[in-house]
Enzyme design. Sequence first.
Site, mmCIF file in Angstrom:
data_model
loop_
_atom_site.group_PDB
_atom_site.id
_atom_site.type_symbol
_atom_site.label_atom_id
_atom_site.label_comp_id
_atom_site.label_asym_id
_atom_site.label_seq_id
_atom_site.Cartn_x
_atom_site.Cartn_y
_atom_site.Cartn_z
ATOM 1 N N ASP A 16 0.831 -1.205 0.000
ATOM 2 C CA ASP A 16 0.000 0.000 0.000
ATOM 3 C C ASP A 16 0.865 1.253 0.000
ATOM 4 O OD1 ASP A 16 -2.327 1.420 -0.049
ATOM 5 O OD2 ASP A 16 -2.851 1.093 2.056
ATOM 6 N N GLY A 17 0.315 2.315 -0.567
ATOM 7 C CA GLY A 17 0.986 3.616 -0.517
ATOM 8 C C GLY A 17 1.575 4.084 -1.836
ATOM 9 N N HIS A 33 2.489 3.409 -9.050
ATOM 10 C CA HIS A 33 2.300 1.967 -9.276
ATOM 11 C C HIS A 33 3.493 1.376 -10.026
ATOM 12 C CE1 HIS A 33 -1.620 2.183 -7.562
ATOM 13 N NE2 HIS A 33 -2.142 2.890 -8.530
ATOM 14 N N SER A 61 -7.374 -5.453 -5.449
ATOM 15 C CA SER A 61 -8.456 -6.062 -4.669
ATOM 16 C C SER A 61 -9.782 -5.994 -5.418
ATOM 17 C CB SER A 61 -8.585 -5.357 -3.313
ATOM 18 O OG SER A 61 -9.302 -4.142 -3.453
ATOM 19 N N ARG A 67 -12.037 2.534 -8.228
ATOM 20 C CA ARG A 67 -11.168 3.647 -8.629
ATOM 21 C C ARG A 67 -11.480 4.103 -10.055
ATOM 22 N NH1 ARG A 67 -5.348 2.504 -5.745
ATOM 23 N NH2 ARG A 67 -6.234 1.819 -3.766
ATOM 24 N N LEU A 127 11.400 -20.306 -5.489
ATOM 25 C CA LEU A 127 10.494 -19.360 -4.826
ATOM 26 C C LEU A 127 9.116 -19.353 -5.498
ATOM 27 C CD1 LEU A 127 10.256 -16.875 -2.803
ATOM 28 C CD2 LEU A 127 10.839 -15.454 -4.788
ATOM 29 N N GLU A 196 1.288 -13.618 11.835
ATOM 30 C CA GLU A 196 1.847 -12.478 12.553
ATOM 31 C C GLU A 196 1.703 -11.254 11.648
ATOM 32 O OE1 GLU A 196 2.979 -12.483 15.647
ATOM 33 O OE2 GLU A 196 2.624 -14.641 15.851
HETATM 34 C C1 IPE Z 1 -5.346 -2.775 -0.280
HETATM 35 O O1 IPE Z 1 -5.047 -1.446 -0.422
HETATM 36 C C2 IPE Z 1 -5.327 -3.464 -1.608
HETATM 37 C C3 IPE Z 1 -4.011 -3.651 -2.215
HETATM 38 C C4 IPE Z 1 -2.866 -3.370 -1.654
HETATM 39 C C5 IPE Z 1 -4.033 -4.218 -3.535
HETATM 40 P P1 IPE Z 1 -6.183 -0.332 -0.588
HETATM 41 O O2 IPE Z 1 -5.471 0.955 -0.712
HETATM 42 O O3 IPE Z 1 -7.120 -0.719 -1.668
HETATM 43 O O4 IPE Z 1 -6.958 -0.443 0.810
HETATM 44 P P2 IPE Z 1 -7.838 0.607 1.597
HETATM 45 O O5 IPE Z 1 -8.877 1.120 0.657
HETATM 46 O O6 IPE Z 1 -6.923 1.682 2.071
HETATM 47 O O7 IPE Z 1 -8.402 -0.167 2.744
HETATM 48 C C1 IPE Z 2 -1.520 0.236 -3.363
HETATM 49 O O1 IPE Z 2 -1.308 1.601 -3.422
HETATM 50 C C2 IPE Z 2 -1.704 -0.385 -4.729
HETATM 51 C C3 IPE Z 2 -3.090 -0.760 -5.038
HETATM 52 C C4 IPE Z 2 -4.099 -0.767 -4.197
HETATM 53 C C5 IPE Z 2 -3.352 -1.172 -6.404
HETATM 54 P P1 IPE Z 2 -2.513 2.625 -3.436
HETATM 55 O O2 IPE Z 2 -2.859 2.941 -4.851
HETATM 56 O O3 IPE Z 2 -3.638 2.136 -2.597
HETATM 57 O O4 IPE Z 2 -1.831 3.891 -2.761
HETATM 58 P P2 IPE Z 2 -2.493 4.897 -1.749
HETATM 59 O O5 IPE Z 2 -3.064 4.099 -0.609
HETATM 60 O O6 IPE Z 2 -3.569 5.641 -2.505
HETATM 61 O O7 IPE Z 2 -1.377 5.777 -1.317
HETATM 62 MG MG MG Z 3 -4.118 2.356 -0.623
#
Ligand code: IPE
Ligand code: IPE
Ligand code: MG
Length: 231
Positions: A16-17, A33, A61, A67, A127, A196
């Site tokens: 995430d992020g 991305h 997800s 989005r 792996l 964990e």
């Molecule tokens: C979770 O991240 C899904 C993936 C990392 C693919 P999201 O950014 O979609 O989750 P929320 O919306 O913050 O819970």
């Molecule tokens: C995670 O990063 C990747 C996916 C969910 C596809 P995000 O796109 O959710 O990044 P943030 O949470 O908006 O920073």
């Molecule tokens: Mg996110």
Amino acid sequence: MKSNKNFPSHVAIIMDGNGRWATRRKMSRLAGHRQGVEAIKRIIACAGDFDIKILTFFAFSTENWKRDKAEVDGIFDIVRSYLDGSLEELDKNNVKITVMGDITRLPQDLCRHINLALAKTQNNTGLIVNLAINYGARDEIVRAVNMLIDEGEQISADDISAKLYSKDLPDPDFIIRTSGEKRLSNFMLYQAAYSELYFTKVFWPSFGKRHLKRALKNYSRRERRYGGNHK
Ligand code: IPE
Ligand code: IPE
Ligand code: MG
């Protein structure tokens, strides 16, 4: 690190992020991305140093369809070009690719690339890189239960495990989520019963070997009890 036996064999990562990483740099979310893929490559490259056997990456997800279409399409393009560009090398390195999620709902071309990657690496013994794409844990559990209903059986916990996307994989020992969010967001709810959990503020595109090492060190200090007695 190698001397410590307390390694997680299956590490699952909620990457995430990406968006926030890019926005802070005045870049597009898609650029984030794209950098996310570089982080995937870094982590795959060093998994062997830590004796990791299975790496699961949460890439898209069942809720990420909410989005903008441009971002969704862009993510799919990025996954496709990753597979295109890396499949040969992954295969050469004996990596076996598996997927979790309903890939039939993905654009046809991407689905074809994924199936190609699965077929090409299916007999590899190194792996395991398990990609969660169009994956949602609730969807996975509902799907499993429906399969069991069709078979007309009494349902046990093991029966459900045997119908999950992850049926051929052990449950994750360690789940890492980047970017500071402390939730599972519909990721491996059934399998995570005794995983964990580890949360770091680092955005996924910045995540590298030293962050993984720090996370694994944290894991190595934990005592897994599975409901049993303290040691
Ligand atoms: C979770 O991240 C899904 C993936 C990392 C693919 P999201 O950014 O979609 O989750 P929320 O919306 O913050 O819970
Ligand atoms: C995670 O990063 C990747 C996916 C969910 C596809 P995000 O796109 O959710 O990044 P943030 O949470 O908006 O920073
Ligand atoms: Mg996110």
